[in-house]
Design an enzyme around this catalytic site. Structure first.
Site, PDB file in Angstrom:
ATOM      1  N   GLU A  62      61.584  22.588   4.932  1.00  0.00           N
ATOM      2  CA  GLU A  62      60.184  22.669   4.470  1.00  0.00           C
ATOM      3  C   GLU A  62      59.271  22.919   5.650  1.00  0.00           C
ATOM      4  O   GLU A  62      59.395  22.276   6.703  1.00  0.00           O
ATOM      5  CB  GLU A  62      59.701  21.356   3.825  1.00  0.00           C
ATOM      6  CG  GLU A  62      60.220  21.077   2.457  1.00  0.00           C
ATOM      7  CD  GLU A  62      59.661  19.771   1.881  1.00  0.00           C
ATOM      8  OE1 GLU A  62      58.534  19.367   2.247  1.00  0.00           O
ATOM      9  OE2 GLU A  62      60.381  19.156   1.073  1.00  0.00           O
TER      10      GLU A  62
HETATM   11  O1  IFM Z   1      55.014  18.167  -1.319  1.00  0.00           O
HETATM   12  C1  IFM Z   1      55.687  17.500  -0.315  1.00  0.00           C
HETATM   13  C2  IFM Z   1      57.173  17.511  -0.567  1.00  0.00           C
HETATM   14  O2  IFM Z   1      57.503  16.952  -1.782  1.00  0.00           O
HETATM   15  C3  IFM Z   1      57.883  16.709   0.507  1.00  0.00           C
HETATM   16  N1  IFM Z   1      57.493  17.155   1.812  1.00  0.00           N
HETATM   17  C4  IFM Z   1      56.087  17.297   2.094  1.00  0.00           C
HETATM   18  C5  IFM Z   1      55.433  18.136   1.028  1.00  0.00           C
HETATM   19  C6  IFM Z   1      53.926  18.295   1.340  1.00  0.00           C
HETATM   20  O3  IFM Z   1      53.316  17.049   1.404  1.00  0.00           O
END
Ligand code: IFM
EC number: 3.2.1.21
Length: 459
Positions: A365
């Protein structure tokens, strides 16, 4: 600043010719999570999760939003996957909703399972790699009613769940991730109460973390036995802490910040111990650890998923810990988080030196929230474009320094339920109109699709 950003916009995904991003085997993908997009909270036998309970409590989520409908992805998954493949990405990271696939007695819910089977099948037909997270925060409420992550038994229930999923879905998953961001589950869920289940006690946080990590460690051999071909890993969110001054006390504060955010998870996973400094920071919170637990937790990994967003500038609190000193004049996102790609570079190069057992890494992410609007059918998310470009450049720099990074997933495929911030914060590269459920590619999505098309043509 605005002019600088739009100047970067057009060439954002034209990295230098020697960049790893051009390599076809460097995976570029998009990520989502079940509770944030699926909706259909009561369809096909899905049980309540802790986030259904928590978000229904007044004052817990901005504007009283809940994930009951979200992006209605449960019903719109086919067109959503068409949208995903129009981006030309190599891979998709999704999560399975535990309360959708298992009942209170541990028996499978066939309708819920079929949803994921169809979804993964279609992804394979489209030639996409599938990265599947087992736990992205939606604990079945019936398990929370028995103590949730404070109850050691939940680790055993998680291993059962991993067993069922990997028996049912073997061959459809390229990479399994046991947990997403155990720091958030433990600290925000049990330490300060900002997330479900909303408990606030430091001792709870360390015990919940221990059981989360134990659950992970118990699940890894189960996944290996049932689905030997896939890769197995876990996802950690990491935070950069920088000292507000050069004083020894502030440098120590920044170190403690990173112990609390990073080493708390990575040391047990990669060294089989908790960092001692953690209990200097939080005296008297040592979790109950039984014989053999640390060995279980340190089960060898095929990869480590890393989620990175921002840095925190800190100073000593004059006692055992740190306190944040927000920097003035820095670029921030809609979340108020500082844009700081150097943090990703510095943390990854640091981990590479610290952890002998560091496995290959996927950035699972990275992304940002902005207040995006559709104007004349278009969404110009110039700040996100610059953000992604700068973070991808940081990833490239780290790869050149010899860190084994295999891929990058943008968070998120589409705007979604941003936990305690509800629908106000928009992380997607695709805009979602929650009144009509219309999806609109933002400019960032168009540029990603364009770059990946060009990359495919060159291969
Ligand atoms: O949306 C979240 C995700 O579920 C987990 N990591 C961080 C993202 C942004 O806050």
């Amino acid at each position: 600043m605005a002019n600088d950003i739009s100047a970067l916009a057009d060439d954002v995904f034209s990295p230098p010719s020697d960049s790893a991003l051009w390599r076809k085997d460097f995976l570029l993908g998009a990520a989502t999570a079940a509770y944030q997009i699926e909706g259909a909270a009561q369809e096909d036998g899905r049980l309540p999760s802790i986030w259904d309970t928590f978000s229904a409590l007044p004052g817990k989520v901005l504007a009283g939003d809940t994930g009951a409908v979200a992006c209605d992805h449960y019903n719109r998954w086919e067109s959503d996957l068409d949208m995903l493949s129009a981006l030309n990405v190599d891979a998709y990271r999704l999560s399975i909703a535990w309360p959708r696939v298992m009942d209170e007695t541990g028996r499978p819910n066939r309708k819920g399972l079929d949803f994921y089977r169809r979804l993964l099948g279609r992804l394979k037909e489209k030639g996409l790699k599938t990265f599947v997270t087992l736990y992205h925060w939606d604990l079945p409420q019936h398990l929370e009613d028995r103590g949730g992550w404070l109850n050691r038994d939940v680790a055993y229930r998680f291993a059962d769940y991993a067993d069922l999923m990997s028996r049912e879905l073997a061959g459809q998953v390229d990479a399994w991730m046991t947990l997403n961001e155990p720091w958030c589950s433990a600290f925000l869920g049990y330490g300060n109460g900002h997330h479900a289940p909303g408990l606030a006690n430091g001792r709870f946080a360390t015990q919940a973390m221990h059981h989360l990590l134990l659950a992970h460690g118990m699940a890894i051999p189960v996944l290996r036995a049932n689905d030997p071909v896939s890769q197995k890993g876990i996802v950690a969110n990491i935070g950069r802490g920088t000292p507000n001054s050069g004083s020894a006390a502030d440098r120590r504060a920044a170190h403690l910040f990173e112990v609390q955010h990073n080493a708390w998870i990575l040391d047990p996973l990669l060294k089989g111990v908790y960092p001692e400094d953690l209990f200097e920071l939080w005296p008297g919170t040592d979790p109950l650890v039984l014989q053999g637990d640390m060995k279980t937790i340190a089960a060898p990994l095929d990869f480590l998923g890393i989620n990175y967003y921002f840095r925190t500038n800190v100073k000593s609190d004059g006692a055992h810990g740190f306190t944040e000193v927000p920097l003035e004049g820095v670029e921030r996102t809609q979340m108020g988080w500082e844009v700081y790609p150097d943090g990703l570079r510095d943390l990854l190069t640091g981990f590479n030196e610290t952890y002998a057992a560091l496995p290959p890494i996927y950035i699972t992410e990275n992304g940002m929230a902005s207040d995006d609007n559709v104007i004349d059918g278009r969404v110009d998310d110039a700040q996100r474009i610059a953000f992604l470009k700068r973070h991808l450049a940081a990833v490239d720099e780290v790869i050149k320094k010899g860190v084994d990074i295999r891929g990058y997933f943008v968070w998120s495929l589409m705007d979604n339920f941003e936990w305690a911030f509800g629908y106000e914060r928009r992380f997607g590269i695709v805009h979602v109109d929650y009144d009509t459920q219309k999806r609109t590619f933002k400019r960032s999505a168009e540029l990603i699709a364009k770059f990946l098309k060009e990359r495919a043509a060159r291969a």
